[in-house]
Design an enzyme around this catalytic site. Structure first.
Site, PDB file in Angstrom:
ATOM      1  N   ARG A 141     -29.790  94.413  47.621  1.00  0.00           N
ATOM      2  CA  ARG A 141     -29.492  93.011  47.948  1.00  0.00           C
ATOM      3  C   ARG A 141     -30.605  92.081  47.463  1.00  0.00           C
ATOM      4  NH1 ARG A 141     -26.089  91.696  52.925  1.00  0.00           N
ATOM      5  NH2 ARG A 141     -27.879  90.411  53.453  1.00  0.00           N
TER       6      ARG A 141
ATOM      7  N   THR B 221     -40.647 100.366  46.491  1.00  0.00           N
ATOM      8  CA  THR B 221     -39.510 100.920  45.758  1.00  0.00           C
ATOM      9  C   THR B 221     -40.010 101.451  44.415  1.00  0.00           C
ATOM     10  OG1 THR B 221     -38.058  99.322  46.831  1.00  0.00           O
ATOM     11  CG2 THR B 221     -37.215 100.402  44.826  1.00  0.00           C
TER      12      THR B 221
ATOM     13  N   ASP C 288     -34.749  79.393  46.019  1.00  0.00           N
ATOM     14  CA  ASP C 288     -34.130  78.072  45.852  1.00  0.00           C
ATOM     15  C   ASP C 288     -35.151  76.959  46.057  1.00  0.00           C
ATOM     16  OD1 ASP C 288     -31.611  78.930  45.100  1.00  0.00           O
ATOM     17  OD2 ASP C 288     -30.687  78.585  47.062  1.00  0.00           O
TER      18      ASP C 288
ATOM     19  N   GLU D  73     -33.913  89.369  52.858  1.00  0.00           N
ATOM     20  CA  GLU D  73     -33.063  89.011  51.717  1.00  0.00           C
ATOM     21  C   GLU D  73     -32.625  87.549  51.779  1.00  0.00           C
ATOM     22  OE1 GLU D  73     -31.817  93.611  52.108  1.00  0.00           O
ATOM     23  OE2 GLU D  73     -30.486  92.051  52.892  1.00  0.00           O
TER      24      GLU D  73
ATOM     25  N   SER E 112     -39.385  92.648  46.675  1.00  0.00           N
ATOM     26  CA  SER E 112     -39.241  93.970  47.287  1.00  0.00           C
ATOM     27  C   SER E 112     -39.736  93.902  48.725  1.00  0.00           C
ATOM     28  CB  SER E 112     -40.048  95.011  46.508  1.00  0.00           C
ATOM     29  OG  SER E 112     -40.048  96.253  47.180  1.00  0.00           O
ATOM     30  N   GLY E 113     -38.839  94.091  49.664  1.00  0.00           N
ATOM     31  CA  GLY E 113     -39.247  94.046  51.067  1.00  0.00           C
ATOM     32  C   GLY E 113     -40.390  94.989  51.361  1.00  0.00           C
ATOM     33  N   SER E 114     -40.210  96.245  51.025  1.00  0.00           N
ATOM     34  CA  SER E 114     -41.233  97.250  51.314  1.00  0.00           C
ATOM     35  C   SER E 114     -42.422  97.166  50.373  1.00  0.00           C
ATOM     36  CB  SER E 114     -40.636  98.650  51.217  1.00  0.00           C
ATOM     37  OG  SER E 114     -40.326  98.973  49.860  1.00  0.00           O
TER      38      SER E 114
ATOM     39  N   HIS F 246     -30.390  77.220  34.638  1.00  0.00           N
ATOM     40  CA  HIS F 246     -29.848  75.873  34.826  1.00  0.00           C
ATOM     41  C   HIS F 246     -30.909  74.791  34.650  1.00  0.00           C
ATOM     42  CE1 HIS F 246     -26.371  77.624  37.418  1.00  0.00           C
ATOM     43  NE2 HIS F 246     -26.023  77.550  36.146  1.00  0.00           N
TER      44      HIS F 246
ATOM     45  N   SER G  55     -31.730  92.183  56.181  1.00  0.00           N
ATOM     46  CA  SER G  55     -31.013  90.912  55.995  1.00  0.00           C
ATOM     47  C   SER G  55     -31.921  89.695  56.079  1.00  0.00           C
ATOM     48  CB  SER G  55     -29.883  90.775  57.014  1.00  0.00           C
ATOM     49  OG  SER G  55     -28.850  91.689  56.742  1.00  0.00           O
TER      50      SER G  55
ATOM     51  N   ARG H 293     -30.379  80.055  38.429  1.00  0.00           N
ATOM     52  CA  ARG H 293     -30.872  78.688  38.638  1.00  0.00           C
ATOM     53  C   ARG H 293     -31.977  78.330  37.644  1.00  0.00           C
ATOM     54  NH1 ARG H 293     -26.785  77.059  40.480  1.00  0.00           N
ATOM     55  NH2 ARG H 293     -26.395  76.835  42.702  1.00  0.00           N
TER      56      ARG H 293
END
Length: 184
Positions: A46, A91, A159, A151, A86-88, A60, A148, A57
């Site tokens: 995710r 990876t 953004d 992410e 990467s959360g952890s 864009h 979640s 973006r």
């Protein structure tokens, strides 16, 4: 609990989390993107989807961005910036990419829960998103499953980087719309 009540709790978690992100380090990312020849972004699962939306973006706003692993991605060079979500921060495929980017001399950015991770330690710029790790459902940082919160925070952070870039370059949404895909 009603769906709207869950939504309110999720929004509160997001606000609490993004308010803790270091603005000075975030500004270093904007500056790095402004100075880079090309921008490469990577992430798994995710987080990888969030990375792809960030690349879209950046296209864009007129940058030359790439998702690592796509067949049209060119070679990374020392004048480029490599941004990995990467959360952890552990990876293995992303660690390998980060080591390679570092050895080439590109600017390396880690956006992670754990800035002391392998990827975090390899990075020139580290953004900590203090969210729950996907393996830590008992931390109390989130009511949401797995990663979640990280992410979602990653998407909002990316953004926000775009908004800051637009501000620095004097761009508007109208300017960007001219670069939107027209073969849909």
């Amino acid at each position: 609990m009603l769906t709207t009540e869950y939504t309110g709790k999720v929004l509160a978690e997001l606000k609490r989390t993004v308010d803790l992100i270091d603005n000075a380090e975030a500004e270093r990312i904007v500056e790095g993107i402004l100075q880079a020849k090309k921008v490469f972004v990577a992430g798994g699962g995710r987080s990888g989807f969030m990375a792809k939306s960030f690349v879209m973006r950046m296209m864009h706003v007129g940058l030359d961005p790439y998702v690592v692993g796509e067949t049209v991605t060119p070679n990374l060079e020392s004048e480029d910036i490599f941004i990995v979500g990467s959360g952890s921060g552990e990876t293995q495929s992303l660690v390998t990419m980060t080591e390679k980017a570092r050895s080439i001399g590109a600017t390396v950015v880690a956006v992670t829960i754990n800035p002391e991770s392998t990827i975090g330690k390899l990075a020139n710029i580290r953004i900590e998103i203090p969210a729950q790790a996907k393996s830590d459902g008992t931390s109390g940082k989130s009511i949401q499953p797995m990663g979640s919160l990280f992410e979602q925070s990653l998407l909002l952070f990316f953004d926000s980087i775009i908004l800051r870039f637009m501000e620095r370059k004097g761009l508007s949404s109208d300017t960007m719309y001219g670069r939107h895909a027209n073969l849909e």
